[in-house]
Every structure is written in structure tokens, then in C-alpha cells.
Design a protein around this motif. Sequence first.
Motif, PDB file in Angstrom:
ATOM      1  N   ASP A   1       0.833  -1.212   0.000  1.00 16.96           N
ATOM      2  CA  ASP A   1       0.000   0.000   0.000  1.00 16.96           C
ATOM      3  C   ASP A   1       0.858   1.249   0.000  1.00 16.96           C
ATOM      4  OD1 ASP A   1      -2.445  -1.312   0.095  1.00 16.96           O
ATOM      5  OD2 ASP A   1      -2.295  -1.586   2.260  1.00 16.96           O
ATOM      6  N   LEU A   2       1.888   1.219   0.812  1.00 19.61           N
ATOM      7  CA  LEU A   2       2.728   2.394   0.942  1.00 19.61           C
ATOM      8  C   LEU A   2       3.479   2.640  -0.375  1.00 19.61           C
ATOM      9  CD1 LEU A   2       3.628   4.639   2.745  1.00 19.61           C
ATOM     10  CD2 LEU A   2       5.471   3.200   3.586  1.00 19.61           C
TER      11      LEU A   2
ATOM     12  N   GLN B   1      -1.734  14.259  -1.459  1.00 20.74           N
ATOM     13  CA  GLN B   1      -0.894  13.076  -1.647  1.00 20.74           C
ATOM     14  C   GLN B   1      -0.033  12.822  -0.403  1.00 20.74           C
ATOM     15  OE1 GLN B   1      -0.774  10.803  -4.024  1.00 20.74           O
ATOM     16  NE2 GLN B   1      -2.412  11.786  -5.182  1.00 20.74           N
ATOM     17  N   VAL B   2       0.483  13.918   0.169  1.00 24.55           N
ATOM     18  CA  VAL B   2       1.290  13.750   1.378  1.00 24.55           C
ATOM     19  C   VAL B   2       0.425  13.203   2.518  1.00 24.55           C
ATOM     20  CG1 VAL B   2       2.839  14.873   3.013  1.00 24.55           C
ATOM     21  CG2 VAL B   2       2.683  15.745   0.696  1.00 24.55           C
ATOM     22  N   MET B   3      -0.781  13.733   2.604  1.00 24.46           N
ATOM     23  CA  MET B   3      -1.644  13.275   3.700  1.00 24.46           C
ATOM     24  C   MET B   3      -2.006  11.803   3.522  1.00 24.46           C
ATOM     25  SD  MET B   3      -3.912  16.559   4.787  1.00 24.46           S
ATOM     26  CE  MET B   3      -4.733  16.886   3.262  1.00 24.46           C
ATOM     27  N   LEU B   4      -2.245  11.410   2.262  1.00 23.32           N
ATOM     28  CA  LEU B   4      -2.511   9.993   1.985  1.00 23.32           C
ATOM     29  C   LEU B   4      -1.326   9.142   2.425  1.00 23.32           C
ATOM     30  CD1 LEU B   4      -4.131   9.975  -1.559  1.00 23.32           C
ATOM     31  CD2 LEU B   4      -5.082   9.008   0.534  1.00 23.32           C
ATOM     32  N   TYR B   5      -0.150   9.666   2.124  1.00 23.16           N
ATOM     33  CA  TYR B   5       1.060   8.941   2.512  1.00 23.16           C
ATOM     34  C   TYR B   5       1.108   8.753   4.030  1.00 23.16           C
ATOM     35  CZ  TYR B   5       5.943   8.393   3.859  1.00 23.16           C
ATOM     36  OH  TYR B   5       7.089   7.962   4.456  1.00 23.16           O
ATOM     37  N   TYR B   6       0.890   9.845   4.770  1.00 24.13           N
ATOM     38  CA  TYR B   6       0.976   9.720   6.223  1.00 24.13           C
ATOM     39  C   TYR B   6      -0.101   8.791   6.774  1.00 24.13           C
ATOM     40  CZ  TYR B   6       4.846  12.902   6.697  1.00 24.13           C
ATOM     41  OH  TYR B   6       6.094  13.457   6.624  1.00 24.13           O
TER      42      TYR B   6
ATOM     43  N   THR C   1      -0.770   1.047   7.789  1.00 16.53           N
ATOM     44  CA  THR C   1      -0.254  -0.238   7.310  1.00 16.53           C
ATOM     45  C   THR C   1       1.121  -0.649   7.827  1.00 16.53           C
ATOM     46  OG1 THR C   1       0.806   0.687   5.321  1.00 16.53           O
ATOM     47  CG2 THR C   1      -1.519   0.069   5.136  1.00 16.53           C
ATOM     48  N   MET C   2       1.967   0.326   8.223  1.00 16.38           N
ATOM     49  CA  MET C   2       3.344  -0.075   8.522  1.00 16.38           C
ATOM     50  C   MET C   2       3.487  -0.796   9.853  1.00 16.38           C
ATOM     51  SD  MET C   2       5.792   0.275   6.307  1.00 16.38           S
ATOM     52  CE  MET C   2       7.310   0.423   7.257  1.00 16.38           C
ATOM     53  N   GLU C   3       4.219  -1.886   9.783  1.00 14.34           N
ATOM     54  CA  GLU C   3       4.530  -2.661  10.979  1.00 14.34           C
ATOM     55  C   GLU C   3       5.231  -1.770  12.014  1.00 14.34           C
ATOM     56  OE1 GLU C   3       7.128  -5.888   9.900  1.00 14.34           O
ATOM     57  OE2 GLU C   3       8.057  -5.796  11.886  1.00 14.34           O
TER      58      GLU C   3
END
Lengths: 310, 481, 326
Positions: A101-102, A137-142, A148-150
Motif C-alpha cells: 500500500d505504501l 498526496q502527502v496526507m494519503l502517505y501519512y 499499514t506499517m509494521e
Amino acid sequence: MLSRVAASLYWLSRYVERSDGILRMLKINYASSQDTVQEFTWEPVIRIFAGHDEETQKLGNDSRAVMRYMVSAKNNPNSILNIITFARENARSVQEHITKDLWQCLNEYYHTVKDTRIDNALKKDDPVSVLDILIKQVMLYYGTVEITMERGEGRSYMNIGKYLERGIQSVDILDTKFGSIDGNPDLLTDTTYWKHLLLSLGGYELYLKKYREGFEAENVLEQVVLNNDFPRSVIYSVNHIQRYFDRLKNDSNIDDYRELSFFIGRLQSNIKYSSVKTIKEEGLHTFLTQIRSQLYGIGDALNNHYFANS
Amino acid sequence: MQESAYFSQYNPIKGVWDEMYGENNIRDHYSKVIDYLSRESAEDLARKEELAKRLFMSQGITFTVYSSGEGIEKIFPFDIIPRIITVDEWAFVEKGIKQRLNALNLFLKDVYNNQFIVKDGIVPIDIIYSCPHFLREMYQLEVPYDIYVHIAGIDLIRDHDGTFYVLEDNLRTPSGVSYMLENREITKRLFPDLLPQCCVRSVTEYPNILYKNLLSLSPRQISNPTIVLLSPGIYNSAYFEHTTLARLMGVELVEGRDLVVKNQKVYMKTTVGLQQVDVIYRRVDDDYLDPLVFNPSSILGVAGIMGAYRTGNVAIVNAIGNGVADDKAVYAYVPEMIKYYLNEEPILKNVPTFQLSNIDERQYVFGNINKMVVKKTNGSGGYGMLMGHASTDEEIDDYKKEILKDPRNFIAQPTISLSAAPCYMQGGLHPRRIDLRPYALCGPEGIEIVPGGLTRVALKEGSLVVNSSQGGGSKDTWVLA
Amino acid sequence: MPEFKIQHLTKYTYPAPVRDSANQIILYPIQDDYQEVIKQEIHISGDPVIDTFIDYYGNKVGSFTYSEPHSTLLINSKILVQTKYRPLPGNDIFPAQQWQDLEKLRYMVPFIDFLRLEYFDGFDDLKALVEAEKSKDDTPYQAVLRFSRYVYDNFQYIKGVTSVETTMDEIWKLKAGVCQDFAHILTLMLRLVGIPARYVSGYICTHHSATMRGEGATHAWAEAYIPDYGWLGIDPTNNCIANEAHIRLAVGRNFSDCSPVKGVYKGASDHRLDVSVAVGYEDDTPSMHQPGEFIEAPEHKPMTTFPKNSYQRYMEMLQQQQQQQQ
């Protein structure tokens, strides 16, 4: 974890955070440029995010030229286009260590900024809409990182990168803004000037709630350096660097850990035990210079002890 | 059997072996698939083709093409119709490849040690000593179990009568196996239930066998040796394959800068210090592997790794210096090697090869250049080839000049007619030329070949070049049980 | 029997600490009937473990790594070596027979490596020249002497005009260079007429009175294979037979097979190199020659930093990473 992988995660995160800072700064400054035709200058923004050279001198005070240079120029190593390309390349080399996803999210950010429509719109349409597309886009990233990140070593490096970058940005913006006052003391009482500074850091509303007596340089300084609840304050960034670094403690690298832990702790107490009064006694510029060099010192130490100088 | 619409429109190429069509009918091993297809409308197939593309793109199964510094991501074109190999064909190919690899391994051992084959005059000495890949650094260097070729991707083609020929032996860093694996995964999605119905053998064991072999090479007798896959980095066209294999085997994907040599041992740099590396599956060419010993300007390699290899502290896969065995001038002697080392008749045929360093052969080739393919002896990927029948006089003249500068670097082969297989394009089935690259894995327990491989296809009508860089695509490759 | 004490110092100084260096040294004199090493001590800063092996050409090669950050790298080799005069080739076999004998070596190991020619721009000129220079009834030995004289007379000995990276084309145009270039040209000339020729690196040891080219640094010359005699050392830089005053360190096809010191490290690209070779006789203490201006600069390369801008570095990396896969 491979040192190179850790370094890539850290840099990936620094680049995205930097893009966020640039975009917000551009948005606020553009709005200002439409308000105060006479005094407005892009100079501080350019100085903080691009530096002085022949290219930037050519830009003059042409808002659209400046924005295009900062967003979509290929010849500006710090343009959003270039730093997101770097961010994506860092991500690409650590694909097995980030979620799909990331990766897809960064990929989309990259393709969005690379799209020629962005550059065209900056030429003739409403620049704020363009900047909003990118900020989203940045907000989506954060959001994606958060969801999702472990919660492991990798994410710690990402967060250290993010907060280190943010801390440096806040210090730079403060230093530039307060530096202008030395040459022009009238600014001290210029409401628009302070409002603008707070807006570009996203701290305007918090300021209004907290300080009822209007714009005072001392209050602004207090909020941007010392306020634990302001997510762009220097102390907030340093606290988070400390928090995520703490999680990297491991038996096999205890010496490296101690050395860096000492650097971070020293910086943290330097700020924590300062007050607006002591900062003014010391001189703001001296204070900020020292903080900045300590932040850079943390970056260097990470590179030496954790990233194998990669 | 129902006469399928797709089939009735199919026009086999005259004088070319067709994998599906023989003696005015569909060959038995293709009938089930054609039956299945004939139940699908053209729209269904178009949808499947679309799905395949989407799956490749969304899974990032791409390679990057660079022009003027900018990367464009592309998918390796995939044709949805599988290429099918019968039980008998496979048994023959498998036996042939095993024989060939056994001989090539013995050759490498010999050429870097006693050189019996040279002393007995079977392979001319000057061909060996003038080969840029004959590495004197490998002389008398011991490799684990005397295995040099751990992974081979031998390219096979079929002439007009269906005879298999070996086109080249890729013994250095053969690529493409990830497409063998991914193509199969895609086929599972495209044609539900068809694979079990047709009794197609599985290819999924590949990473497990490779991992088992890598593990067996560890110089340290410890329960959990460190195995890494060394990639040139994200800009390499096969980077996707490197990440796929690393992921499937559960090994660390590293770049040269992640490794360091200390007292003849290789370590990887981690956030908690150095960790010793035991086995390296490298996808970096010999020349770039060690800037201390080979190309000093390499930034992809690990300085001093050759010392660690020489002292046996690290195993490297494939062995260094294998290029002397897959050099195209040496290729001509592989049938002789099989007789020499194994005392057997070669099972798989070689394409006749002319050495352009030999004056008589060169004259013959220049006189018959229209019937020839001229290749660089150490080239790959279809670069730097001259297809005599499809070149202009000017191109031929330029190429001849190039040859005369250093004739040792060129060989010529008569144009071999590749076999054809049906491809789905423009709403119907059309024959296109194909080759076959099975992947053989050589470990201490012998040679294992996963039943399948990469079938590359020349998608352009009339083209004989299957390389991905030159408009080639690929197909799923079925070996029937 | 002459005995020499040699001290060979190689010192790299870096402006900023460098790391992860991997090095190879070929500093061990060859041992045979005419050269005996009585004692050798090699000391390297940081005391790394030196692993030695015998390479394809029979040379003893040492390799070591130095991973900790360091600002200098010092390699100090002290040798006590004894040499013996070797009688020169006789003249008791007919020239034609000798040339025939050489012809038989063309496809034999190891001679095949020492007969291989490399193509360069001046190749045809050199070939014509060699044909003209060689007279019909020369023995191979006489041809060797004649070619050495030719190189000595026609090439100027100038330090600093060439480096290890200078190509044959450039040397041919310059008609000048140092010992390694002289040796290079001579090996090519000899190979052109079918005399196996190899490159030799080592030291030249003359008495205090005489001065020879190549003192104060490592020296290079050639060896030619003479039937019924073996490898004959010939020094075109001084136009003399390399005999008991020439200490051999290594032989090979060319300079890079014999490179006395080479290394790769990570760090800034500029470094300072000081090399000195001092020779003493018997019980003398080694008299320090003026440290020679070291021309045959050992290859010492940074691995990650290039004296280019970061864009060029990036493009270089891009290009290397795109290397073909089979």
C-alpha cells in the motif's frame, strides 16, 4: 536490518516531510502575495528551500516562476518533483520492507507530480488547487504509513527521519523570520508578519486560542520552540526523535546506542530547560544555530553508527 | 472434437515446425486447451488478455527501460496461450540438458586446473586464452563440490522438423526465471481449473530447490548461515526478478555497498553491526564483482571479495569465470566436450558454428552471409547481432569491418528456423516464433530441472528475435505429466 | 654474490579519514637460483593480517583489508636479498633453429599469454618498424638486444608525462615515458617477432657511483624467452641486461598483473602518495636516495566518491546497474 535499508527508510521519510513543508509554505506565501503586493517577497522561501544561486536569482519575485521552480523544475534539486523521485527510489530499493500500500501510494504521488498537467496548471490556473492536490498526496502517505506499517525497527527510522526534518525546518523558518527583524525592527509590531509565520507552520489557530493578547514576538517564539502540544514545534520534534530512537535499543549495539542517546538527550534538555527569557539572553540566532547544529549532529551520528555511512 | 473457430482460422507458417499444428490437425497435447478456448468468446479472451496486463502492472512485474536518463516502466509482454511440451519431449530435453551441464561443469573444472582437454587438442588453446572471460584469477581455485554452474538457463530452439538445438548456454547470470514463476501464477488466474485438467506439472519448487542448494554451499557448518542475493541495484532491468527471488527464498537482497570484506571474510552492514555472509547468489557480472581485482571503476562490487572466495570463506553462485564456457566460440566445442568427458554421444544438437578467426571459415561466411546470423562471442540479449537475410548491404559491410578488427570476437551460424506456437492477437490465433529456456539447478546431489521454463516469443510477424529488448514477449510453459 | 638491503616505503595520506580499504601487494621478491630472499619484513599501519597466495604467474601476492577509519596507510617493506650473476645466452645453436623452436611455443601454456598482441593505433607502424629493425641472421638474443637499443634511443625518458592509465596509443604518440612504458613497448616488439616477452616489476640496485634510471622507486623491465636458456631480463630504460643488480618482484603479461601496491577504499578521492625505495649494500645502512618522483603510481582508487559531480556519479551508477543480464 541492513544499514542501507534503514538509511533508505529514513531518507524516504525525510524527503516526504520536506515536500510537505515546501508545499505548505508555498501555499501560504502565495496567498500572502495576493494580499500585500508591496512588501511581499519570495526571498525567504527560496532561501530556506532552494538556496541562493544564478537560477534562483533569475526568478525574481514572479510568483508563478517561483512556484514552478519549487514544484516541477527539473533543474532544482530540491523541487517537489526531484525530492519525490528520490523518495520513490529509496522506497523502490526497500520494497520488501514497506507495505505494498505504501509503495503504491508513493508511486501515485510520484506520478501525480510528474504529470505535465501540474506544471501547466501552475502556469495559468489557480496555484492553490494544484498545491492542494499535492498536499493531499502527502496526507494519503501519512495515513497509509500510520495504518499499514509494521510497528518495528523500520518505522522507527522513518519517524526519526520525519521529525528530524521537521525540527530542522521549524528552526530554519524561525531563524529566517526573526533574522529579518534585525534589519527592520518595525516588523516586530507587524501583525501580518506574525500571522503569516504562524500560518506557514500551521500554528495560527492554536496561537489564537492560547494567546489572547494579540501577536507578540515572544509568544510566537514560545509556541514554535517550546510548546509540547504544537506538532511543528522544535521540542515536539525532538521529543519524537527521542521516543522512536529509544525503541532501537538492542544489546548488540549498546555503545552506538548510548552515544546517540546522549546527543538526543542533551538537545532535548537544552530546549526543555530554556525559556523565552533565557533564549533572548543568549540571543535567538545563537540559540537556533546551536539547535540546528545539534539536529545535524544527530543525523551524522545516525549515519555513522546505524547507516554504515551509506 | 469440435472444430474451433480459432483453430480454423489458424495459418501455420510453411516450412516451420508448429507446436500446436501437425499433419493437418491439432496435436493431441494441445487439444484440451483448444477445446477450452473454443468455449470462450473473442470478448472473453480479450478480457483475459486485459486482466493479464493489469495483474502484471499492479504487481509491479515490470522492467525499466532508460532513455536520456529517464526511466520508463514496461511490462514484459505476455501471451495468454500456453506453450505445451509433451512428456516425451520433456524427458528428452531434461536428459540432454543434464548431460550438457555435466560436461560443461567438468570443462570448467578442467580448464581452471589441469587443462587436459586443451593438452589433448580437443579445444584449441588460443580460443581459451583469448577469451576475455577466461579468468586467470580462477586458476587452481577450489570451489565447493567442484560445482561451477549452479544455475543455467540453456536456450533451446526447434528446427523445421522439430529437432531441438541448443542455441546458447547461459552459465553466468541467467535471468528470466521470475517470469517462469509469475507467468504460471497469471495463468492460474486466467484459466481456472485448466491446469489440473491438463495435468500440468508445477514449477513452484524452483525457489525451494535453489535455496536448498545455496544452503548446502555454506562454508560455515552452522544451523542458520547467512545467504544473500547480490543485485546491481534498482536501475537494473532484472531488479524485479532479484526482489522476487529474494522474497521467495526469504534471503536478504543486498547491493555491493551493503557488503564489506574484512580479513578475507564477507560481512553485511546492519544497524546492529557486521554480520558474516556465507553464500552469495550474485546477479552482478564477474567484471564488476571486485574492483580490487577486476574493473577498478566498478561501484557495484565488493572490494576484496575475490580474496574471501579464494580462501573459501564465502561461496559465490554462479562461480566466477564461467564465461569461458558459454563464450560463443567455445560453444562450438561442447559436443566434443560431452564425448571427451562423459564418453557419450551428445543428446542435444549444437547449431553449426563458424569461427571467424579462422580465415577459411570467415571466407565461407562472408560469401554466404545472407544465410547467416553473425554474433559477438560474449554478447547476450540479442544485442550486436547481424541477421544476414534481413540486413542491407551497407549494414553487412559495416559489420564486416567490425569483424575484421577482431575476428576472435565473432562467430556465425546458419539461420535456424525457430518453431512457431499460436499466440492470441487481433482476436484470433496466429503463429509466432518461440524458443525455450529451462532453468537447471546444480547442487551437491545432482542436477534438477523444474518442469517448465521461459518460452520467449517474437511477437512481430516474421521476426526471429525473441529477446525482450527487441520486441519479444513470453508465454507460460507447460510440461505435461 | 651481491647482497642488498632494500627498504620500500609506500605512504598514502588522505585529507579526511577513509574506510573499508582492500589492498593487494606484490612486494615479495621471486625466489630462484639467482635470487634468494634472506629476510623480509613487511609492516603495515594498523597491523592488518596479510593473507598471501601464489597467483597464476607464480608471484606471491599479499592481500589485506583495513576497515576502520584511517588518514594514512603506510606499507613498509624491508628486504635482505642475495643475487647471483647469471651467464648470458651462448651462441651455439643456429639462428634458424632457434626461431623454429620459438614457433613451437606459440600454442603452449604459459607462452601463449606472453605472445598475445594488443591492437593499438600505431600497431602497423610498429610492425613495419620491427621488421625493418630485425636483421635476417639475428638470433633471438641479438634481436632482443637490438630492440632494447631501439627503445632506448628512440624514446625519451621523462617522468610525469605518463601514468598507469596511459594507453599504448598515447605512449606511441608521445615517444616518451618511464620504465613501465619502455618495458611495455619492448614486450610488444618482441611479441611481434614471436619472442615470448613478459613484464617484470622490481628494484634496480646500483653502486653509489653509478646512477641508473629507475632508482628511488620501483622499476620495471622486460623478460624475453630465449630457447635453451630461458627467461632473459632486459632493461630498455637503461639499455642493459637485467642481471644481478635487478631484483625481481613479479612477472606477468603487463603492468596490471604485477602492480606492486593497489587498493580500493571508501572516502574522498584525493590522496597524497609518497614512495621511496632505498638500497644499501652488504653491511651498509640503506642510504636514502632522494625519494623518487613516483611515476608508476600504484592504482589506488576510491570506490564510492568520484571527482565528478553527483549527477555524473548518478549517471555512472545508472549505467553500471543496467549491465545486461543473460
